[in-house]
Scaffold this active site. Sequence first.
Site, PDB file in Angstrom:
ATOM      1  N   GLU A  49     -43.062 -54.912  18.000  1.00  0.00           N
ATOM      2  CA  GLU A  49     -44.369 -55.028  18.671  1.00  0.00           C
ATOM      3  C   GLU A  49     -44.164 -55.716  20.013  1.00  0.00           C
ATOM      4  O   GLU A  49     -43.845 -56.902  20.068  1.00  0.00           O
ATOM      5  CB  GLU A  49     -45.342 -55.843  17.807  1.00  0.00           C
ATOM      6  CG  GLU A  49     -46.674 -56.098  18.506  1.00  0.00           C
ATOM      7  CD  GLU A  49     -47.575 -57.093  17.774  1.00  0.00           C
ATOM      8  OE1 GLU A  49     -47.352 -57.361  16.577  1.00  0.00           O
ATOM      9  OE2 GLU A  49     -48.514 -57.610  18.419  1.00  0.00           O
ATOM     10  N   ARG A  53     -48.745 -59.476  26.991  1.00  0.00           N
ATOM     11  CA  ARG A  53     -49.066 -60.829  27.465  1.00  0.00           C
ATOM     12  C   ARG A  53     -48.477 -61.131  28.823  1.00  0.00           C
ATOM     13  O   ARG A  53     -48.786 -62.161  29.417  1.00  0.00           O
ATOM     14  CB  ARG A  53     -48.566 -61.860  26.460  1.00  0.00           C
ATOM     15  CG  ARG A  53     -49.381 -61.761  25.215  1.00  0.00           C
ATOM     16  CD  ARG A  53     -48.914 -62.720  24.187  1.00  0.00           C
ATOM     17  NE  ARG A  53     -49.533 -62.332  22.943  1.00  0.00           N
ATOM     18  CZ  ARG A  53     -49.446 -63.008  21.848  1.00  0.00           C
ATOM     19  NH1 ARG A  53     -48.769 -64.124  21.804  1.00  0.00           N
ATOM     20  NH2 ARG A  53     -50.033 -62.578  20.762  1.00  0.00           N
ATOM     21  N   LYS A 137     -54.485 -56.360  10.917  1.00  0.00           N
ATOM     22  CA  LYS A 137     -53.723 -57.564  11.238  1.00  0.00           C
ATOM     23  C   LYS A 137     -54.651 -58.731  10.883  1.00  0.00           C
ATOM     24  O   LYS A 137     -55.864 -58.652  11.137  1.00  0.00           O
ATOM     25  CB  LYS A 137     -53.431 -57.547  12.740  1.00  0.00           C
ATOM     26  CG  LYS A 137     -52.995 -58.858  13.357  1.00  0.00           C
ATOM     27  CD  LYS A 137     -52.718 -58.617  14.831  1.00  0.00           C
ATOM     28  CE  LYS A 137     -52.635 -59.918  15.606  1.00  0.00           C
ATOM     29  NZ  LYS A 137     -51.379 -60.023  16.347  1.00  0.00           N
TER      30      LYS A 137
END
Length: 219
Positions: A49, A53, A137
């Site tokens: 993943e 960011r 998630k």
Amino acid sequence: MPQLSNDHKLEIEKVLTRSPLIPVITIDRLADAVPLCTALYEGGLGVLEITLRTEFGVAAIREVREALPDALVGAGSVTSIAQYREVELAGAQFVITPGVTEAVLEFGVTSEAPLLPGISTASELMMGHIHGYRHFKFFPAEVSGGVAALKALAGPFPDVQFCPTGGIQQHTAVDYLTLRNVAAVGGSWLTPSEKVAAKDWAAITEIARASLLDARQQG
Ligand code: 3PG
């Protein structure tokens, strides 16, 4: 209301069953993307993943997809439809969001790359559940009640599988993996920033290997 297809459910299930651990990767230097992901892959982690960011997230997804064609490479920290589209174009094979909006849930139903929506409450889960989502998630896991919260959510939602992330470490991952509603666990402990800064790829491979060993023994 647009509903998630069975194909999408199977695709996200494939992501969560390929590996019990999913590294949450943040790229501070684009040149690190391929060696870092290769080190994780060599340590046995086939699902990667890469978060948005930093400004390098999208380019990193593109490069890693090309360098590691047998890995499953997805995008994390996606918070808008514009980003969702961008990572799909870069080749992301799945998309993870930290939370849910109605717009993202609807987009995920028809998108190319399957969505793993992030939730931390029963209400958010229900927003996804009515669209047909059965995999979520759980974020931020530790501060949202951790293992106890996931055990509680198994009552009203017996058909849901989770990938908890947020504050999980190598030694706590196993506590989650023993739960029957946890398919995989994610975290950034697999990519310690000091090892990445030092380009110590061998150490990253070793952390991946050791973490997987712990996860498989207990999970
Ligand atoms: C995520 O986005 O999944 C989390 O920030 C990962 O959490 P961690 O950095 O606490 O492992």
